[in-house]
Design a protein around this motif. Structure first.
Motif, PDB file in Angstrom:
ATOM      1  N   PRO A  16       0.833  -1.206   0.000  1.00  0.00           N
ATOM      2  CA  PRO A  16       0.000   0.000   0.000  1.00  0.00           C
ATOM      3  C   PRO A  16       0.868   1.256   0.000  1.00  0.00           C
ATOM      4  O   PRO A  16       1.900   1.309   0.666  1.00  0.00           O
ATOM      5  CB  PRO A  16      -0.792  -0.107   1.298  1.00  0.00           C
ATOM      6  N   THR A  20      -2.424   5.320   5.603  1.00  0.00           N
ATOM      7  CA  THR A  20      -3.723   4.717   5.877  1.00  0.00           C
ATOM      8  C   THR A  20      -4.558   5.615   6.782  1.00  0.00           C
ATOM      9  O   THR A  20      -5.765   5.786   6.570  1.00  0.00           O
ATOM     10  CB  THR A  20      -3.533   3.326   6.515  1.00  0.00           C
ATOM     11  N   LYS A  23      -6.064   8.390   4.686  1.00  0.00           N
ATOM     12  CA  LYS A  23      -7.139   7.896   3.824  1.00  0.00           C
ATOM     13  C   LYS A  23      -8.411   7.633   4.628  1.00  0.00           C
ATOM     14  O   LYS A  23      -9.513   7.976   4.198  1.00  0.00           O
ATOM     15  CB  LYS A  23      -6.710   6.609   3.110  1.00  0.00           C
ATOM     16  N   SER A 146     -10.879  -5.456  10.745  1.00  0.00           N
ATOM     17  CA  SER A 146      -9.739  -4.611  11.123  1.00  0.00           C
ATOM     18  C   SER A 146      -9.773  -4.276  12.601  1.00  0.00           C
ATOM     19  O   SER A 146      -8.731  -4.299  13.273  1.00  0.00           O
ATOM     20  CB  SER A 146      -9.734  -3.324  10.280  1.00  0.00           C
TER      21      SER A 146
END
Length: 163
Positions: A16, A20, A23, A146
């Motif tokens: 990636p 994160t 985002k 997650s």
């Protein structure tokens, strides 16, 4: 229409790129703005609607227990409860002993929550329509997975890697 994104534990062939956290914050701001705009029609913030919903479901409840259920710290809960108390939608009443308090929802709070639920439903259905039910379901599953993985990571950090 794009198919939902599949995810698994297989190593990515391409790592990636980007942050994160950034985002997720971008997505959260956009989603929150969508819900906030709809909730404003009934004079509530989404946090207030969530709080009313939790008190309705769990109350009467001690503030500390409510904060734990909502995964927020006590000072944030106190700050968020104040406008609801001032509006007469919830009350803080004496608990089992002189030092404890209980949060109760009032009849006016039940009515406000029912009104707000209609606004929330409009926001939810519009989001489902815009993103598509498959993408929303995939997003929910990815978030749930997650959160589970992050909780286990926190447990390992708290108790060491000797488990």
């Amino acid at each position: 229409m794009q198919a939902p994104i599949a995810f698994d534990d297989a190593p990515a062939t391409v790592l990636p790129q980007g942050c994160t956290n950034f985002k997720l914050r971008q997505l959260m701001r956009r989603v929150a703005q969508h819900y906030d705009n709809e909730m404003a029609r009934c004079g509530l913030k989404t946090t207030q609607y969530s709080l009313l919903s939790h008190v309705l479901k769990l109350g009467p409840i001690r503030p500390g227990d409510l904060a734990a259920e909502m995964k927020m710290d006590a000072s944030t809960l106190t700050r968020n409860l104040r406008p609801l108390v001032d509006a007469g939608w919830v009350t803080l009443e004496a608990g089992a002993d002189a030092r404890s308090r209980l949060v109760h929802i009032t009849d006016a709070g039940r009515e406000k929550r029912a009104e707000a639920q209609r606004c929330w439903k409009v926001a939810q259905l519009a989001l489902n329509e815009t993103l598509g039910a498959g993408r929303v379901n995939a997003l929910h599953a990815l978030v749930d997975d997650s959160l589970t993985l992050l909780a286990s990571m926190e447990d390992k950090q708290e108790h060491g890697d000797d488990q």
